[in-house]
Design a protein around this motif. Structure first.
Motif, short mmCIF file in Angstrom:
data_model
loop_
_atom_site.label_atom_id
_atom_site.label_comp_id
_atom_site.label_asym_id
_atom_site.label_seq_id
_atom_site.Cartn_x
_atom_site.Cartn_y
_atom_site.Cartn_z
N PRO A 1 0.83 -1.20 0.00
CA PRO A 1 0.00 0.00 0.00
C PRO A 1 0.87 1.26 0.00
CG PRO A 1 -0.02 -1.02 2.16
CD PRO A 1 0.75 -1.92 1.26
N PRO A 2 0.36 2.37 -0.52
CA PRO A 2 1.16 3.60 -0.53
C PRO A 2 1.36 4.11 0.90
CG PRO A 2 -1.07 4.04 -1.28
CD PRO A 2 -0.95 2.55 -1.14
N ASN A 3 2.53 4.70 1.15
CA ASN A 3 2.81 5.13 2.51
C ASN A 3 2.54 6.63 2.73
OD1 ASN A 3 4.98 6.23 1.18
ND2 ASN A 3 6.50 4.95 2.17
N TYR A 4 2.31 7.40 1.71
CA TYR A 4 1.96 8.83 1.80
C TYR A 4 2.99 9.63 2.59
CZ TYR A 4 -2.56 7.22 0.13
OH TYR A 4 -3.55 6.65 -0.60
N ILE A 5 4.27 9.27 2.48
CA ILE A 5 5.29 9.96 3.27
C ILE A 5 5.52 11.38 2.74
CG2 ILE A 5 7.35 9.16 2.04
CD1 ILE A 5 8.47 8.63 4.93
N ALA A 6 5.44 11.58 1.42
CA ALA A 6 5.62 12.93 0.88
C ALA A 6 4.48 13.84 1.32
CB ALA A 6 5.70 12.87 -0.65
N LEU A 7 3.27 13.31 1.30
CA LEU A 7 2.12 14.08 1.76
C LEU A 7 2.25 14.42 3.25
CD1 LEU A 7 -0.60 15.22 0.78
CD2 LEU A 7 -1.63 13.06 1.51
N SER A 8 2.78 13.48 4.03
CA SER A 8 2.99 13.74 5.45
C SER A 8 4.01 14.85 5.68
CB SER A 8 3.47 12.46 6.15
OG SER A 8 2.51 11.46 6.06
N LEU A 9 5.08 14.84 4.89
CA LEU A 9 6.11 15.89 5.04
C LEU A 9 5.57 17.25 4.62
CD1 LEU A 9 9.25 13.91 3.87
CD2 LEU A 9 8.65 14.58 6.20
N ILE A 10 4.80 17.30 3.56
CA ILE A 10 4.20 18.57 3.13
C ILE A 10 3.24 19.07 4.20
CG2 ILE A 10 2.62 19.61 1.45
CD1 ILE A 10 3.93 17.79 -0.66
N ASN A 11 2.44 18.18 4.73
CA ASN A 11 1.52 18.54 5.80
C ASN A 11 2.28 19.02 7.04
OD1 ASN A 11 -0.83 18.83 7.28
ND2 ASN A 11 -1.09 16.65 7.64
N LEU A 12 3.35 18.35 7.38
CA LEU A 12 4.16 18.70 8.54
C LEU A 12 4.80 20.07 8.39
CD1 LEU A 12 5.55 17.78 11.22
CD2 LEU A 12 7.35 16.83 9.79
N LEU A 13 5.33 20.37 7.22
CA LEU A 13 6.08 21.61 7.03
C LEU A 13 5.21 22.79 6.62
CD1 LEU A 13 9.17 20.13 5.17
CD2 LEU A 13 8.99 20.76 7.58
N CYS A 14 4.11 22.55 5.94
CA CYS A 14 3.37 23.67 5.36
C CYS A 14 1.99 23.90 5.96
CB CYS A 14 3.20 23.46 3.86
SG CYS A 14 4.76 23.35 2.98
#
Length: 169
Positions: free
Chosen positions: A87-100
């Protein structure tokens, strides 16, 4: 617990095994086949075809073998094997959410994103899928909340600046 080995001087060429004798055992013929369902093979000494030529047609006999097959269904538990893709881990989305956007939900989303890979590698596919769904949902909620707060902040800044400009006139 060590083994006691004999001293090296006990090994001599006189105690070596006898040399190999190729004719010690004559070759044994294969036993004849009883009730064979196919004809014996026939070898033809034909020259091999050169490049670009077709192979010669092989001759087959029209003899058919009759076979009775009984299929027995065993009662009990049937095992179903399901192949799961990662399954996709959505790590890039998590980092964008975390930083922005919304850093508290970004941290939680990042934790679930990292959990996806560890659960999948451990063979717990259902837990990995649930962690992936949780990471996605938490990140979407964080982006919505963060976007809403950013829009509200921009509107407040504009309203305050407009209010200040009107009161100065």
């Amino acid at each position: 617990m060590e083994k006691d080995y004999p001293p090296l001087d006990q090994y001599s060429p006189a105690s070596a095994p006898p040399p190999y004798q190729p004719d010690a055992y004559p070759p044994q013929p294969y036993p004849p086949q009883q009730n064979a369902p196919y004809p014996p093979q026939q070898f033809v000494d034909a020259p091999l075809p050169s490049y670009g030529q077709a192979y010669p047609q092989q001759q087959y006999s029209q003899q058919q073998a009759t076979t009775n097959v009984a299929v027995v269904s065993q009662p009990g538990v049937t095992n179903t094997v399901v192949a799961y893709g990662k399954p996709p881990n959505y790590i890039a989305l998590s980092l964008i959410n975390l930083l922005c956007c919304c850093w508290p939900l970004g941290i939680v989303g990042l934790i679930y994103s990292l959990k996806v890979d560890s659960e999948y590698n451990a063979g717990r596919y259902e837990e990995a899928r649930r962690a992936s769904d949780s990471a996605r949902n938490i990140n979407y909620i964080g982006i919505l909340i963060g976007s809403f707060l950013i829009i509200v902040y921009i509107m407040l800044v504009i309203a305050i600046n407009v209010g200040v400009a009107v009161s100065n006139n």
